[in-house]
Scaffold this active site. Structure first.
Site, mmCIF file in Angstrom:
data_model
loop_
_atom_site.group_PDB
_atom_site.id
_atom_site.type_symbol
_atom_site.label_atom_id
_atom_site.label_comp_id
_atom_site.label_asym_id
_atom_site.label_seq_id
_atom_site.Cartn_x
_atom_site.Cartn_y
_atom_site.Cartn_z
ATOM 1 N N ASP A 9 0.850 -1.195 0.000
ATOM 2 C CA ASP A 9 0.000 0.000 0.000
ATOM 3 C C ASP A 9 0.880 1.237 0.000
ATOM 4 O OD1 ASP A 9 -2.307 1.794 0.434
ATOM 5 O OD2 ASP A 9 -1.426 2.011 2.436
ATOM 6 N N VAL A 10 0.742 2.067 -1.030
ATOM 7 C CA VAL A 10 1.508 3.312 -1.135
ATOM 8 C C VAL A 10 0.622 4.471 -0.708
ATOM 9 C CG1 VAL A 10 2.838 4.812 -2.649
ATOM 10 C CG2 VAL A 10 2.812 2.348 -3.068
ATOM 11 N N THR A 15 4.786 3.899 2.876
ATOM 12 C CA THR A 15 4.462 2.726 2.063
ATOM 13 C C THR A 15 4.547 1.493 2.951
ATOM 14 O OG1 THR A 15 5.261 3.709 -0.002
ATOM 15 C CG2 THR A 15 5.203 1.304 0.113
ATOM 16 N N GLY A 111 -10.456 6.564 -3.156
ATOM 17 C CA GLY A 111 -9.095 6.056 -3.062
ATOM 18 C C GLY A 111 -9.049 4.545 -2.954
ATOM 19 N N ASP A 113 -7.035 2.827 -1.301
ATOM 20 C CA ASP A 113 -6.804 2.433 0.089
ATOM 21 C C ASP A 113 -8.123 2.311 0.846
ATOM 22 O OD1 ASP A 113 -7.214 5.180 -0.160
ATOM 23 O OD2 ASP A 113 -5.807 5.718 1.420
ATOM 24 N N ASP A 133 -9.766 6.059 9.222
ATOM 25 C CA ASP A 133 -8.359 5.934 8.818
ATOM 26 C C ASP A 133 -7.649 7.222 9.190
ATOM 27 O OD1 ASP A 133 -5.958 5.174 7.669
ATOM 28 O OD2 ASP A 133 -6.547 5.829 5.669
ATOM 29 N N THR A 136 -2.350 10.594 6.573
ATOM 30 C CA THR A 136 -2.115 11.965 6.120
ATOM 31 C C THR A 136 -3.400 12.767 6.204
ATOM 32 O OG1 THR A 136 -0.402 11.158 4.630
ATOM 33 C CG2 THR A 136 -1.254 13.379 4.223
ATOM 34 N N THR A 187 3.614 25.963 26.381
ATOM 35 C CA THR A 187 3.173 25.925 24.978
ATOM 36 C C THR A 187 3.072 24.502 24.446
ATOM 37 O OG1 THR A 187 4.185 28.083 24.564
ATOM 38 C CG2 THR A 187 3.705 26.718 22.646
#
Length: 265
Positions: A9-10, A15, A111, A113, A133, A136, A187
């Site tokens: 899976d990329v 990956t 997608g 994925d 999921d 990103t 912070t």
């Protein structure tokens, strides 16, 4: 002959490489960074090194399948897979057999994925269910029976943190982990509280809205993705974490795609 299926899976950030035996058991799972500029030879070297690391025999692979949401990588990686295994990979894309009924204006926009982990989720868990999921991007998919009902896409945890640090000069880059107290006294802890509890609250809120939209309680909520454990442990819903959900889906799709066609009598 021992059946060995290589599933890759990329994703935009990483990956994931997995090797399955004939019984569908995962022999190993390896995660590499996704370098969009890698050549076919570079991918071939990395694949060979991964198999050497896990003491697996690459020459025994009987089939391969690749899912990629990064077009610049797809051709080079598939070429490398063919080169090192001698097997042309099955590629996730339009026309591949999944058994999934996708409710979408344009099926090609979903997608590969998402398709893969949806197939695995419906195989392993009762429906209606939501698959989260956390990579990103954060995606939340609603599945019912064999139907993909729809999806919600939000900025990923790491993407949001990096954007905040880049745009606000005095805010540092931080690791994603719960702070010592809910209200930060510095912070870094204040940012960690916002990232961890803020994203957990977002997930809880969206799950409540999805349940309201469905009209019946969800039978299961499943999560996958690298950022999931740190966030989802703070959620109020009961969420099952499955790190290998996507790879399992690729294995199932490979089996569907390569099964012999039954001749009509």
């Amino acid at each position: 002959m021992v059946l060995l299926v290589l599933a890759i899976d990329v994703g935009n950030s990483s990956t994931t490489i997995g090797l399955f035996d004939g019984g569908g058991m995962l022999s190993f799972r390896s995660v590499l960074p996704t370098y969009k500029s890698n050549t076919q030879d570079q991918w071939a070297i990395q694949l060979t090194d991964v198999f050497r690391l896990y003491q697996a025999e690459i020459s025994q692979i009987t089939g391969t399948i690749v899912s990629s949401v990064v077009p610049p990588v797809t051709a080079a990686l598939c070429g490398a897979v063919s080169f090192v295994t001698g097997k042309r990979p099955v590629q996730m894309g339009p026309g591949i057999k999944t058994g999934l009924n996708i409710k979408s204006d344009l099926h090609a926009q979903l997608g590969s994925d998402i398709v893969a982990f949806s197939v695995a989720a419906l195989h392993q868990y009762p429906s209606p269910l939501v698959v989260i999921d956390m990579g990103t991007a954060i995606t939340m998919s609603l599945l019912r029976d064999n139907v993909y009902e729809g999806c919600i896409i939000m900025p990923g945890v790491r993407v949001a943190v990096e954007a905040l640090s880049q745009e606000a000069a005095e805010l540092p880059h931080i690791s994603i982990e719960p702070p010592s107290t809910f209200l930060g006294h510095n912070t870094v802890d204040a940012m960690r509280s916002g990232v961890v509890y803020g994203n957990a609250s977002m997930v809880d809120g969206m799950l409540d809205r999805i349940t309201q939209e469905v009209g019946v309680p969800l039978a299961a909520i499943v999560a996958t993705g690298a950022a999931a454990p740190e966030i989802l442990t703070q959620c109020r819903h009961n969420i099952i974490y499955n790190a290998d959900l996507l790879l399992n889906g690729l294995y199932l799709i490979y089996q569907k795609s390569t099964a012999p066609k039954q001749r009509r009598v």
